[in-house]
Design a protein around this motif. Sequence first.
Motif, PDB file in Angstrom:
ATOM      1  N   LEU A  99      -9.146 -20.521  31.315  1.00  0.00           N
ATOM      2  CA  LEU A  99      -9.963 -21.482  32.061  1.00  0.00           C
ATOM      3  C   LEU A  99     -11.365 -21.588  31.456  1.00  0.00           C
ATOM      4  CD1 LEU A  99     -10.350 -23.425  34.369  1.00  0.00           C
ATOM      5  CD2 LEU A  99     -10.885 -21.470  35.864  1.00  0.00           C
ATOM      6  N   LEU A 100     -12.016 -20.423  31.220  1.00  0.00           N
ATOM      7  CA  LEU A 100     -13.342 -20.453  30.605  1.00  0.00           C
ATOM      8  C   LEU A 100     -13.276 -21.061  29.203  1.00  0.00           C
ATOM      9  CD1 LEU A 100     -14.849 -16.966  31.623  1.00  0.00           C
ATOM     10  CD2 LEU A 100     -15.503 -19.234  32.466  1.00  0.00           C
ATOM     11  N   TYR A 101     -12.227 -20.712  28.469  1.00  0.00           N
ATOM     12  CA  TYR A 101     -12.047 -21.264  27.114  1.00  0.00           C
ATOM     13  C   TYR A 101     -11.968 -22.789  27.177  1.00  0.00           C
ATOM     14  CZ  TYR A 101      -8.943 -23.177  23.538  1.00  0.00           C
ATOM     15  OH  TYR A 101      -8.359 -23.980  22.604  1.00  0.00           O
ATOM     16  N   TYR A 102     -11.148 -23.311  28.069  1.00  0.00           N
ATOM     17  CA  TYR A 102     -10.964 -24.764  28.160  1.00  0.00           C
ATOM     18  C   TYR A 102     -12.253 -25.448  28.610  1.00  0.00           C
ATOM     19  CZ  TYR A 102      -9.073 -29.298  29.505  1.00  0.00           C
ATOM     20  OH  TYR A 102      -8.855 -30.649  29.613  1.00  0.00           O
ATOM     21  N   GLN A 103     -12.945 -24.856  29.570  1.00  0.00           N
ATOM     22  CA  GLN A 103     -14.189 -25.446  30.051  1.00  0.00           C
ATOM     23  C   GLN A 103     -15.288 -25.402  28.994  1.00  0.00           C
ATOM     24  OE1 GLN A 103     -14.807 -23.072  33.546  1.00  0.00           O
ATOM     25  NE2 GLN A 103     -13.657 -24.480  34.879  1.00  0.00           N
ATOM     26  N   SER A 104     -15.256 -24.352  28.131  1.00  0.00           N
ATOM     27  CA  SER A 104     -16.308 -24.190  27.120  1.00  0.00           C
ATOM     28  C   SER A 104     -16.039 -25.005  25.861  1.00  0.00           C
ATOM     29  CB  SER A 104     -16.447 -22.716  26.741  1.00  0.00           C
ATOM     30  OG  SER A 104     -16.797 -21.932  27.861  1.00  0.00           O
ATOM     31  N   PHE A 105     -14.769 -25.059  25.424  1.00  0.00           N
ATOM     32  CA  PHE A 105     -14.463 -25.671  24.127  1.00  0.00           C
ATOM     33  C   PHE A 105     -13.533 -26.875  24.214  1.00  0.00           C
ATOM     34  CE2 PHE A 105     -15.002 -21.034  23.422  1.00  0.00           C
ATOM     35  CZ  PHE A 105     -16.219 -21.082  22.773  1.00  0.00           C
ATOM     36  N   GLY A 106     -12.581 -26.838  25.101  1.00  0.00           N
ATOM     37  CA  GLY A 106     -11.653 -27.943  25.225  1.00  0.00           C
ATOM     38  C   GLY A 106     -10.488 -27.864  24.261  1.00  0.00           C
ATOM     39  N   ASN A 107     -10.715 -27.417  23.017  1.00  0.00           N
ATOM     40  CA  ASN A 107      -9.623 -27.266  22.059  1.00  0.00           C
ATOM     41  C   ASN A 107      -9.972 -26.155  21.077  1.00  0.00           C
ATOM     42  OD1 ASN A 107     -10.844 -28.502  19.496  1.00  0.00           O
ATOM     43  ND2 ASN A 107     -11.145 -30.136  21.016  1.00  0.00           N
ATOM     44  N   ILE A 108      -8.977 -25.704  20.314  1.00  0.00           N
ATOM     45  CA  ILE A 108      -9.130 -24.535  19.457  1.00  0.00           C
ATOM     46  C   ILE A 108     -10.050 -24.817  18.264  1.00  0.00           C
ATOM     47  CG2 ILE A 108      -7.132 -25.008  17.993  1.00  0.00           C
ATOM     48  CD1 ILE A 108      -8.291 -21.580  19.368  1.00  0.00           C
TER      49      ILE A 108
END
Length: 291
Positions: A99-108
């Motif tokens: 969740l934090l990853y998606y909110q911070s970056f959106g994609n790899i």
Amino acid sequence: MAKNLSIILAILVVAAGFTASSALFTVSETEQAIVMQFGKVQTVVQEPGLKVKTPFVQDVIKVDKRVLSVGTEREEVVTRDQKRLMVDSFARFRISDPLLYYQSFGNIGVAYSRIETILNSQLRQILGREILTDIVSGERTRLMETIKNQVNVETASRGLEVVDVRIVRADLPTANSQKVFDRMRTQREQEAKEIRATGAEIAQRIRANADREKTVLIAEAKRDAEITRGTGDAEKNRIFAEAFGKDKDFFSFYRSMQAYRDAIGDNDTTMILSPDSEFFRFFDGRNITAK
């Protein structure tokens, strides 16, 4: 009528199948999933298996669960002792909070870029506080651990966990390498000169001591030889004196034999003497008295 009913049933079956397929999704062991509804996060799925979502309303975003790797471009670092280094490094990380990853970056792709930026920044800061010898020697392990911890401080709040940081290479720039090599060679040559000078000094001191000891030994040997020779000459004179006192004729004969040996030995000496010369008085037996 029956034909129309069959068509309707077939349509219903297809629709039910399509609806069921839209309501089910699979999460593998290497994945995590984020269930979205109208652009908002509804739930995070981290356990593998067959899952259910609301069809046509909810979407699923898959997130990699494996340990991923990101490398950095060759980075120039200035050390504390003003040495320039070209550093190659990479980091291994995983997405710990989808969740934090998606909110911070959106994609790899964005996550890769951000980690690379953070890693380069920490490399410059941490290595910039160290001297060259610490970076290229046994301190490298400690420095990599420090860099990993600092990168984690900045990525943990973004749902990423850095598990390892490695410095692959830390080389001097080509121009600097030649200068450092020349300086190291000059230092080694200076050390060699000092060692040779010290060795020459020690050798000279050893030779001087040996010469002094040789002189002393020779002087003592000559002194002892003179003493021994003097003692021998005195003993010889004493024996001659005793022999002369006991038998003058024998002593005279003995001395004449010595004179013959010295005069007509193997030295090719030529003498012209009369046969009745006093020198040959013992050859004709006229001076030999039987006793």
